[in-house]
Design a protein around this motif. Structure first.
Motif, PDB file in Angstrom:
ATOM      1  N   SER A 120      29.280  89.758 -41.944  1.00 17.40           N
ATOM      2  CA  SER A 120      28.266  89.637 -40.762  1.00 17.40           C
ATOM      3  C   SER A 120      28.458  89.185 -39.754  1.00 17.40           C
ATOM      4  N   LEU A 121      28.289  89.934 -38.565  1.00 18.13           N
ATOM      5  CA  LEU A 121      28.569  89.357 -37.429  1.00 18.13           C
ATOM      6  C   LEU A 121      27.158  89.688 -36.340  1.00 18.13           C
ATOM      7  N   SER A 122      26.704  88.702 -35.561  1.00 15.34           N
ATOM      8  CA  SER A 122      25.849  88.952 -34.702  1.00 15.34           C
ATOM      9  C   SER A 122      25.478  88.400 -33.365  1.00 15.34           C
ATOM     10  N   GLY A 123      24.798  88.705 -32.676  1.00 16.56           N
ATOM     11  CA  GLY A 123      24.616  88.225 -31.298  1.00 16.56           C
ATOM     12  C   GLY A 123      25.774  87.916 -30.373  1.00 16.56           C
ATOM     13  N   ARG A 124      26.472  89.212 -30.027  1.00 13.04           N
ATOM     14  CA  ARG A 124      27.690  88.992 -29.319  1.00 13.04           C
ATOM     15  C   ARG A 124      27.309  88.277 -27.904  1.00 13.04           C
ATOM     16  N   THR A 125      27.868  87.271 -27.481  1.00  2.69           N
ATOM     17  CA  THR A 125      27.446  86.438 -26.141  1.00  2.69           C
ATOM     18  C   THR A 125      27.893  87.461 -24.938  1.00  2.69           C
ATOM     19  N   GLY A 126      27.471  86.919 -23.702  1.00  2.59           N
ATOM     20  CA  GLY A 126      27.665  87.593 -22.407  1.00  2.59           C
ATOM     21  C   GLY A 126      28.834  87.198 -21.678  1.00  2.59           C
ATOM     22  N   ARG A 127      29.493  86.222 -22.403  1.00  2.00           N
ATOM     23  CA  ARG A 127      30.794  85.796 -21.573  1.00  2.00           C
ATOM     24  C   ARG A 127      31.786  86.827 -21.379  1.00  2.00           C
ATOM     25  N   THR A 128      32.350  86.721 -20.326  1.00  6.16           N
ATOM     26  CA  THR A 128      33.402  87.748 -20.097  1.00  6.16           C
ATOM     27  C   THR A 128      34.775  87.263 -19.802  1.00  6.16           C
ATOM     28  N   ALA A 129      35.664  87.645 -19.982  1.00  2.00           N
ATOM     29  CA  ALA A 129      37.206  87.179 -19.752  1.00  2.00           C
ATOM     30  C   ALA A 129      37.550  87.494 -18.385  1.00  2.00           C
ATOM     31  N   GLY A 130      38.303  86.834 -17.861  1.00  2.00           N
ATOM     32  CA  GLY A 130      38.879  86.826 -16.304  1.00  2.00           C
ATOM     33  C   GLY A 130      39.900  88.030 -16.242  1.00  2.00           C
ATOM     34  N   ALA A 131      40.117  88.222 -15.046  1.00  2.00           N
ATOM     35  CA  ALA A 131      41.025  89.536 -15.001  1.00  2.00           C
ATOM     36  C   ALA A 131      42.357  89.500 -15.961  1.00  2.00           C
ATOM     37  N   SER A 132      42.955  88.261 -16.289  1.00  2.00           N
ATOM     38  CA  SER A 132      44.098  88.137 -17.121  1.00  2.00           C
ATOM     39  C   SER A 132      43.827  88.457 -18.559  1.00  2.00           C
ATOM     40  N   GLY A 133      42.343  88.581 -19.016  1.00  2.00           N
ATOM     41  CA  GLY A 133      41.997  88.869 -20.199  1.00  2.00           C
ATOM     42  C   GLY A 133      41.712  87.906 -20.988  1.00  2.00           C
ATOM     43  N   VAL A 134      41.794  86.486 -20.582  1.00  2.00           N
ATOM     44  CA  VAL A 134      41.655  85.257 -21.158  1.00  2.00           C
ATOM     45  C   VAL A 134      40.488  84.492 -20.424  1.00  2.00           C
ATOM     46  N   GLU A 135      39.623  84.085 -21.207  1.00  2.00           N
ATOM     47  CA  GLU A 135      38.684  83.233 -20.631  1.00  2.00           C
ATOM     48  C   GLU A 135      39.162  81.728 -20.676  1.00  2.00           C
ATOM     49  N   LEU A 136      39.358  81.307 -19.117  1.00  2.00           N
ATOM     50  CA  LEU A 136      39.802  80.142 -18.755  1.00  2.00           C
ATOM     51  C   LEU A 136      38.681  78.845 -18.694  1.00  2.00           C
ATOM     52  N   ALA A 137      39.025  77.655 -19.042  1.00  2.56           N
ATOM     53  CA  ALA A 137      38.192  76.721 -18.802  1.00  2.56           C
ATOM     54  C   ALA A 137      37.826  76.557 -17.289  1.00  2.56           C
ATOM     55  N   PRO A 138      36.559  76.133 -16.796  1.00  2.00           N
ATOM     56  CA  PRO A 138      36.374  75.956 -15.280  1.00  2.00           C
ATOM     57  C   PRO A 138      37.649  75.124 -14.787  1.00  2.00           C
ATOM     58  N   ARG A 139      37.782  73.923 -15.484  1.00  2.00           N
ATOM     59  CA  ARG A 139      38.718  72.785 -15.132  1.00  2.00           C
ATOM     60  C   ARG A 139      40.071  73.486 -14.894  1.00  2.00           C
ATOM     61  N   ALA A 140      40.261  73.958 -16.364  1.00  2.00           N
ATOM     62  CA  ALA A 140      41.654  74.622 -16.148  1.00  2.00           C
ATOM     63  C   ALA A 140      41.978  75.748 -15.181  1.00  2.00           C
ATOM     64  N   ASP A 141      41.040  76.521 -14.800  1.00  2.00           N
ATOM     65  CA  ASP A 141      41.103  77.364 -13.602  1.00  2.00           C
ATOM     66  C   ASP A 141      41.510  76.528 -12.232  1.00  2.00           C
ATOM     67  N   ARG A 142      40.581  75.435 -12.062  1.00  2.00           N
ATOM     68  CA  ARG A 142      40.599  74.638 -11.044  1.00  2.00           C
ATOM     69  C   ARG A 142      42.053  73.955 -10.743  1.00  2.00           C
ATOM     70  N   ALA A 143      42.743  73.622 -11.996  1.00  2.00           N
ATOM     71  CA  ALA A 143      43.814  72.897 -12.014  1.00  2.00           C
ATOM     72  C   ALA A 143      45.116  73.893 -11.636  1.00  2.00           C
ATOM     73  N   LEU A 144      44.947  74.841 -12.049  1.00  2.00           N
ATOM     74  CA  LEU A 144      45.849  76.229 -11.741  1.00  2.00           C
ATOM     75  C   LEU A 144      45.719  76.701 -10.207  1.00  2.00           C
ATOM     76  N   ARG A 145      44.453  76.817  -9.653  1.00  2.00           N
ATOM     77  CA  ARG A 145      44.516  77.044  -8.209  1.00  2.00           C
ATOM     78  C   ARG A 145      44.635  75.968  -7.420  1.00  2.00           C
ATOM     79  N   ARG A 146      44.484  74.723  -7.758  1.00  2.00           N
ATOM     80  CA  ARG A 146      44.787  73.795  -6.826  1.00  2.00           C
ATOM     81  C   ARG A 146      46.542  73.667  -6.823  1.00  2.00           C
ATOM     82  N   ALA A 147      47.146  74.062  -7.791  1.00  2.00           N
ATOM     83  CA  ALA A 147      48.636  74.198  -7.627  1.00  2.00           C
ATOM     84  C   ALA A 147      49.239  75.487  -7.263  1.00  2.00           C
ATOM     85  N   GLY A 148      48.459  76.289  -6.735  1.00  2.00           N
ATOM     86  CA  GLY A 148      48.651  77.542  -6.095  1.00  2.00           C
ATOM     87  C   GLY A 148      49.109  78.522  -7.090  1.00  2.00           C
TER      88      GLY A 148
END
Length: 131
Positions: free
Chosen positions: A94-122
């Motif tokens: 039994s599955l219910s209530g699919r959430t509205g979160r979406t993955a990024g362009a890479s197909g994986v949902e990154l944590a905001p802080r993970a994304d920022r660490a990667l962006r800061r490193a270029g």
């Protein structure tokens, strides 16, 4: 073979608490998420695929720790299942209530802080170059 980007010790330092008992598994899965987010990133690596630049290695470790921290905070076990359903039962399924979160362009949902660490490193957003 490339190692995970972080260690349980680094995770413990990041969290400010002892690493969870399954830290190695969580780090391994988070490292896979980071790999998926970096499919078009270009940076020098050794024969095993480990980054040569200490600044890049630190950014990858930080992003991995941030990804684990986020998964722990959201109740995810690294499988992504916790982020997909607000209620799950096993038998008879039994599955219910699919959430509205979406993955990024890479197909994986990154944590905001993970994304920022990667962006800061270029490392994000990646790009494709022609040869």
């Amino acid at each position: 073979m490339r190692r995970p980007y972080s260690t349980p010790e680094q995770l413990s330092t990041w969290l400010g608490t002892p690493a969870p008992a399954d830290a190695e598994r969580l780090i391994s899965r988070a490292s896979e998420d980071i790999d998926s987010a970096l499919l078009t990133a270009i940076y020098p690596v050794d024969d095993d695929g480990d980054p040569l630049d200490p600044r890049i290695a630190q950014a990858l470790a930080d992003a991995t720790c941030a990804q684990v921290e986020w998964q722990l905070a959201t109740g995810d076990d690294g499988t992504g299942a916790a982020g997909q359903w607000d209620s799950v039962s096993i038998g008879p399924v039994s599955l219910s209530g699919r959430t509205g979160r979406t993955a990024g362009a890479s197909g994986v949902e990154l944590a905001p802080r993970a994304d920022r660490a990667l962006r800061r490193a270029g490392l994000e957003p990646g790009y494709v170059i022609t040869w």
